[in-house]
Enzyme design. Structure first.
Site, mmCIF file in Angstrom:
data_model
loop_
_atom_site.group_PDB
_atom_site.id
_atom_site.type_symbol
_atom_site.label_atom_id
_atom_site.label_comp_id
_atom_site.label_asym_id
_atom_site.label_seq_id
_atom_site.Cartn_x
_atom_site.Cartn_y
_atom_site.Cartn_z
ATOM 1 N N PHE A 170 47.765 41.876 37.745
ATOM 2 C CA PHE A 170 46.866 41.188 38.307
ATOM 3 C C PHE A 170 45.663 42.090 38.438
ATOM 4 O O PHE A 170 44.428 42.123 39.691
ATOM 5 C CB PHE A 170 47.021 40.625 39.633
ATOM 6 N N HIS A 171 45.517 42.135 37.296
ATOM 7 C CA HIS A 171 44.097 43.780 37.078
ATOM 8 C C HIS A 171 43.265 43.436 36.035
ATOM 9 O O HIS A 171 42.705 44.158 35.495
ATOM 10 C CB HIS A 171 45.013 44.671 37.105
ATOM 11 N N PRO A 172 42.679 42.312 35.970
ATOM 12 C CA PRO A 172 42.067 42.309 34.747
ATOM 13 C C PRO A 172 40.554 42.261 34.712
ATOM 14 O O PRO A 172 39.757 42.334 35.875
ATOM 15 C CB PRO A 172 41.574 40.035 34.697
#
Length: 536
Positions: free
Chosen positions: A472-474
């Site tokens: 969840f680090h775009p």
């Protein structure tokens, strides 16, 4: 006509920091637009409530990526915050600045002025660091809590295993020694989540020159010639135009900021024309350069009690709730990610290539689609997990229709390079070495699923393809750089080819930082506010 000096699109981690700084001098009127609402449920403020918000459509966009052949045809679940505070309201609260080399790489990639020396000074202004005894260092709005005195005692085995392998240990991965085993620092204050909405936006809203509008769907940015002058929105069922005297700032995140640019005519010209959008600027990099951390967890039954034993039984939940209510301490005041750190899978490497997690909880029996750590497994268990720090694969995020309500096309392009595949094997082998230490072997009652300790390198990669997922680090979909041929915004975060428009969020990162991305996003917003006020 409703006019403001600055209009910020998105009340997330970046937008809230911007709102506070741009309004502090009292001279500028600031409007903040947020598609979600203000949090009504206690799970946002409660640190361990992360498990409850993970699938909650009231606060979460619940995006899905397109199926990926490299991951066995699976599509990925992409939670993003749909609430004031953005994804910082629903994340696991790990505060990781990133490694010094990450930011020197930013500058080398064309982000002039964003080297480690500069961003380190910005971090110092952003943070108040709180020691276990309550001692405070720094005077910034974001509280960074050292909870090493509260983590579960089973974590001692992780530190023992690291010592057994000769791996480094550090008291603070955000300090002068960033590599090694450590308890994760988290964004809490008084036992409550300390996201940028609480730290920055709440005090800003006490000023008469700051306005927050929630439940606002932004359709597009309006231009007079090539100057951005207005935001076209729908609010309470009514279309409106909101005008900016100085600037419009997109802080909608790595998923939505590029889509808003494309809906406004800034993006790959051919694609825009396919959707009936007249191109204002042919900007092929809008939506490109997508990077993300991909990770996997290995689950084990434990030979001694873990957090499962505390939080699974009803009496344990009641005890934890009472402890939290009376002291603001205990398991409900912590992140699910308690220990881990940055490590080199090979000591010959020049920088850490893996981030590890050691969590004293498992939730494999929780029904699919809920992932609540408030309802862990009915037996003792723990997790060892990893993610390669700097993936080289690049994907895209684009519109799927000329409609702001249409879901995005998320194409991560995971494991597209041999380098990324090799890093997966290296990370799996590092976790394998940890699992084989005497310290961890004594903690393992049985593996849950395939036994990591027996996997070959080929099996590690195959298992990763089958089970891994986004962490969840775009970032990177509006990357900053020197010119439009290689980037979307300049180092002052102005969109190439137009005026009056900037992007300030994780989408402008040229390269992904080695760890969790919420801290660098807030840092970036604080420095961006300096640049905006300088230009004003």
């Amino acid at each position: 006509m409703r006019e403001y000096d600055y209009i910020i699109v998105g009340a997330g981690s970046a937008g809230c920091v911007l709102a506070e700084r741009l309004s502090a001098n009292g001279r500028h009127s600031v409007l903040v637009l947020e598609a979600g609402g203000t949090p009504r449920k206690p799970w946002v403020a409660l640190p361990l409530g992360y498990g409850k918000t993970f699938y909650d459509p009231a606060v979460n966009w619940k995006y899905q990526s397109e199926p990926e052949e490299a991951l066995g045809g699976r599509s990925g679940y992409w939670p993003r915050g749909k609430v004031v505070g953005g994804s910082g309201s629903i994340n696991a609260m790990v505060y990781a600045r990133g490694l010094a080399q990450d930011f020197n790489d930013w500058e080398a990639a064309g982000a002039k002025g964003w080297n480690w020396e500069t961003v380190q000074q910005t971090y110092e202004r952003l943070e108040t660091r709180i020691a276990p005894d309550g001692t405070r260092h720094g005077g910034g709005p974001i509280h960074v809590q050292d909870v090493s005195d509260q983590i579960h005692k089973v974590n001692r085995h992780f530190f023992a295993a690291a010592r057994e392998l000769g791996l480094p240990q550090t008291l603070d991965m955000n300090g002068t020694s960033s590599e090694g085993a450590s308890a994760y620092r988290i964004n809490t204050s008084g036992g409550r989540r300390m996201h940028s909405a609480r730290a920055c936006l709440a005090p800003a809203l006490r000023r008469q020159n700051v306005t927050l509008m929630t439940g606002v769907m932004v359709a597009r940015i309006g231009f007079d010639g090539r100057r951005a002058t207005r935001v076209e929105v729908t609010h309470k069922g009514r279309a409106q135009s909101l005008h900016a005297r100085r600037e419009i700032i997109l802080s909608a995140g790595a998923v939505s900021s590029p889509r808003l640019l494309q809906l406004s005519g800034i993006g790959p010209a051919g694609m825009l024309q396919e959707y009936g959008i007249t191109p204002l600027i042919n900007a092929p990099h809008v939506g490109g350069n997508l990077q993300d951390h991909l990770g996997v967890n290995y689950y084990f039954r434990a030979t001694e009690p873990t957090l499962n034993n505390q939080l699974r039984p009803l009496h344990g939940k009641v005890r934890a709730a009472l402890q939290y209510a009376l002291t603001r301490r205990g398991p409900l005041s912590l992140s699910v990610n308690q220990c881990g750190g940055f490590f080199r899978s090979d000591p010959r490497l020049t920088a850490a290539d893996q981030q590890l997690y050691f969590n004293p909880v498992t939730y494999t029996t929780t029904p699919a689609g809920t992932r609540t750590v408030i309802e862990p497994d009915p037996f003792a268990g723990f997790i060892i997990g990893f993610q390669p720090t700097r993936p080289s694969s690049r994907g895209r995020i684009d519109i799927s229709a000329n409609d702001p309500l249409a879901p995005p096309r998320i194409r991560p392009n995971s494991l597209a390079t041999q380098e990324d595949q090799a890093q997966v094997i290296a990370g799996g082998l590092l976790c394998q070495r940890l699992a084989k230490t005497a310290a961890i072997t004594g903690l393992i009652k049985a593996p849950m699923g395939e036994d990591l300790r027996q996997m070959t390198p080929e099996q590690i990669l195959a298992d990763f393809r089958t089970r891994s997922g986004t962490v969840f680090h775009p970032i990177g979909t509006c990357r900053m750089g020197e010119d439009i041929s290689r980037s979307v915004v300049c180092p002052r975060l102005k969109v190439h080819g137009v005026s009056g428009l900037r992007v300030v969020d994780a989408s402008v990162f040229p390269n992904i930082t080695s760890g969790n991305t919420n801290a660098p996003t807030m840092m970036l917003a604080l420095r961006a506010a300096d640049l905006i006020l300088e230009d004003a």
